[in-house]
Design a protein around this motif. Structure first.
Motif, mmCIF file in Angstrom:
data_model
loop_
_atom_site.group_PDB
_atom_site.id
_atom_site.type_symbol
_atom_site.label_atom_id
_atom_site.label_comp_id
_atom_site.label_asym_id
_atom_site.label_seq_id
_atom_site.Cartn_x
_atom_site.Cartn_y
_atom_site.Cartn_z
ATOM 1 N N LYS A 196 6.401 9.823 -6.284
ATOM 2 C CA LYS A 196 6.568 11.060 -5.363
ATOM 3 C C LYS A 196 7.839 10.946 -4.612
ATOM 4 O O LYS A 196 8.157 9.839 -3.800
ATOM 5 C CB LYS A 196 5.178 11.301 -4.413
ATOM 6 N N PRO B 9 -1.512 9.968 -9.305
ATOM 7 C CA PRO B 9 -2.872 9.949 -9.196
ATOM 8 C C PRO B 9 -3.290 9.569 -10.955
ATOM 9 O O PRO B 9 -4.185 8.725 -11.153
ATOM 10 C CB PRO B 9 -3.514 11.132 -8.727
ATOM 11 N N ASP C 1 0.943 -1.207 0.281
ATOM 12 C CA ASP C 1 -0.144 0.088 -0.037
ATOM 13 C C ASP C 1 0.594 1.165 0.128
ATOM 14 O O ASP C 1 0.542 2.201 -0.557
ATOM 15 C CB ASP C 1 -1.065 0.177 1.254
ATOM 16 N N MET C 2 2.049 1.300 0.839
ATOM 17 C CA MET C 2 2.932 2.485 0.654
ATOM 18 C C MET C 2 3.533 2.590 -0.760
ATOM 19 O O MET C 2 3.593 3.729 -1.068
ATOM 20 C CB MET C 2 4.011 2.148 1.684
ATOM 21 N N TRP C 3 4.017 1.585 -1.374
ATOM 22 C CA TRP C 3 4.157 1.800 -2.827
ATOM 23 C C TRP C 3 3.486 2.284 -3.550
ATOM 24 O O TRP C 3 3.478 3.191 -4.377
ATOM 25 C CB TRP C 3 4.717 0.355 -3.140
ATOM 26 N N LYS C 4 2.115 1.930 -3.447
ATOM 27 C CA LYS C 4 1.000 2.289 -4.339
ATOM 28 C C LYS C 4 0.386 3.616 -4.264
ATOM 29 O O LYS C 4 0.371 4.376 -5.128
ATOM 30 C CB LYS C 4 -0.193 1.408 -4.025
ATOM 31 N N ASN C 5 0.542 4.157 -2.883
ATOM 32 C CA ASN C 5 0.335 5.305 -2.472
ATOM 33 C C ASN C 5 1.324 6.559 -3.020
ATOM 34 O O ASN C 5 1.048 7.797 -3.187
ATOM 35 C CB ASN C 5 0.406 5.611 -0.814
ATOM 36 N N LEU C 6 2.761 6.023 -3.464
ATOM 37 C CA LEU C 6 3.661 7.016 -3.973
ATOM 38 C C LEU C 6 3.260 7.282 -5.334
ATOM 39 O O LEU C 6 4.003 8.274 -6.012
ATOM 40 C CB LEU C 6 4.941 6.599 -3.611
ATOM 41 N N ILE D 290 -1.871 5.634 -11.379
ATOM 42 C CA ILE D 290 -2.452 4.726 -10.394
ATOM 43 C C ILE D 290 -3.374 3.582 -10.854
ATOM 44 O O ILE D 290 -3.104 2.458 -10.848
ATOM 45 C CB ILE D 290 -2.904 5.238 -9.045
ATOM 46 N N GLU E 189 -2.606 -0.387 -11.266
ATOM 47 C CA GLU E 189 -3.560 -1.219 -10.722
ATOM 48 C C GLU E 189 -3.809 -2.461 -11.579
ATOM 49 O O GLU E 189 -4.101 -3.472 -11.163
ATOM 50 C CB GLU E 189 -4.505 -0.369 -9.765
#
Length: 283
Positions: free
Chosen positions: A213, A185, A177-182, A188, A192
Motif C-alpha cells: 500500500k 491482504p 509489523d509496520m512492513w507486514k501491515n502494508l 500476506i 508470512e
C-alpha cells in the motif's frame, strides 16, 4: 599480438628511441615519442594510449608532473615517471598526482617491463571496480533496501524504499509489523509463510512478488528479495537484509498482454463457432 599502446614523453631523443626499441622488443606498440608536456597532452588526446612513460624534466614551460596531472584528470590514463632526480620535494609532488610508478634512470629492462605490466594491471582493476560501482549505484538508485534485526523486530528502510511508495524518508516506523501491515491482504499469507520458513531454518533466502500500500492508499506491485546474513550459535537467524524493486510497469504489461490473449481466444472461439454453424446450415 601487441600488449598495449605506450606513449613516450622524453626530451632526450636518444633515450626515447632506446625506450621505444625496448618496448617494441617486448611486444608493446609505441605510436610516438614527444619532447614536451604540451605535445604530450595533444598526442594523448589523439592516440589515447594505454599508458604513458613520462620524463619529469621536459622541454617547454610544462614539466612532466604537471602534464601527468592534466592527462590523468582529463583522460584517466596511467603514467609512470622516468627521471634521474629523486629529491624529497620531487617525490612529494609525484605522490600527489596518483602516479602508477616511479623509475630512476638508468633503469634495467626487467624493472621497466615489470612496472609497466603492474601499472596496466592496476589500472584495469581500478577501471573495472569503478564500472562495477557505477552499475551498483544505478541499481541502488532504483531499489529500496531494508535491514531487519529479527530479535528486536526493528527494520532499517532506505530512502528509496520510502519514496517508492510515496512516503518521505524515515516516515515509515522502522518495525517489522509496520512492513507486514502494508502488504495486500491477498498476499500476506504467502509472505508470512515464506518468513516462517526462514525463521524455522527451512530457507536461507526468498524472492516474492506482492502488492504494497502506498501513502495515497493505492496498491503497487513490488519484487521483494531477502537473505539471512547473520545467525547465532544455535544457527537461528538474527538478521536479514533485502531489496524492494518497483515492478508496477512489468505487471501492467503482463495484464495488457493477458487481455490481448483473452481477446484473441475470444475471436478464435467465435470464428470456430461460426464455421461450425455454417457447416450445419449447408448440411
Amino acid at each position: 599480438m601487441k600488449k598495449g599502446k605506450i606513449l613516450i614523453v622524453e626530451d632526450n631523443l636518444i633515450v626515447g628511441e632506446s625506450l621505444q626499441q625496448t618496448l617494441e622488443d617486448n611486444e608493446y606498440n609505441v605510436p610516438g615519442i614527444v619532447l614536451s608536456g604540451e605535445e604530450a597532452l595533444k598526442e594523448t588526446e589523439g592516440i589515447k594510449p594505454d599508458l604513458i612513460l613520462m620524463d619529469i624534466k621536459l622541454k617547454g614551460e610544462m614539466d612532466g608532473i604537471t602534464a601527468a596531472e592534466k592527462i590523468y584528470s582529463h583522460f584517466d590514463i596511467p603514467v609512470i615517471y622516468l627521471t634521474a632526480y629523486s629529491s624529497n620535494s620531487l617525490l612529494d609532488r609525484v605522490k600527489l598526482t596518483g602516479s602508477y610508478g616511479y623509475i630512476l634512470k638508468p633503469f634495467k629492462e626487467k624493472e621497466l617491463i615489470f612496472n609497466i605490466e603492474m601499472a596496466l594491471y592496476k589500472h584495469r582493476m581500478e577501471k573495472s571496480l569503478k564500472e562495477s560501482e557505477e552499475r551498483l549505484n544505478l541499481a541502488l538508485s532504483e531499489t529500496g533496501l531494508w535491514d531487519w534485526n529479527i530479535e528486536t523486530g526493528m527494520i532499517y528502510f532506505s530512502r528509496v524504499y520510502h519514496t517508492m511508495i510515496g512516503y518521505e524518508p524515515d516516515e515509515i516506523p522502522p518495525f517489522y509489523d509496520m512492513w507486514k501491515n502494508l502488504i495486500h491482504p491477498r498476499e500476506i499469507e504467502k509472505f508470512e509463510n515464506i518468513i516462517n520458513e526462514i525463521l524455522n531454518n527451512k530457507k536461507e533466502l526468498y524472492e516474492i512478488e506482492y502488492r504494497i500500500k502506498t501513502k495515497t492508499g493505492e496498491w503497487k506491485w513490488i519484487l521483494s528479495r531477502g537473505k539471512v546474513v547473520e545467525r547465532n550459535e544455535k544457527n537461528n537467524p538474527l538478521r536479514m537484509v533485502g531489496t524492494h524493486t518497483d515492478i508496477a510497469e512489468k505487471k501492467k504489461k503482463e495484464e495488457e498482454n493477458k487481455k490481448i490473449e483473452e481477446r484473441i481466444r475470444f475471436i478464435q472461439r467465435h470464428e470456430s463457432l461460426g464455421k461450425m454453424a455454417g457447416g450445419i446450415a449447408h448440411g
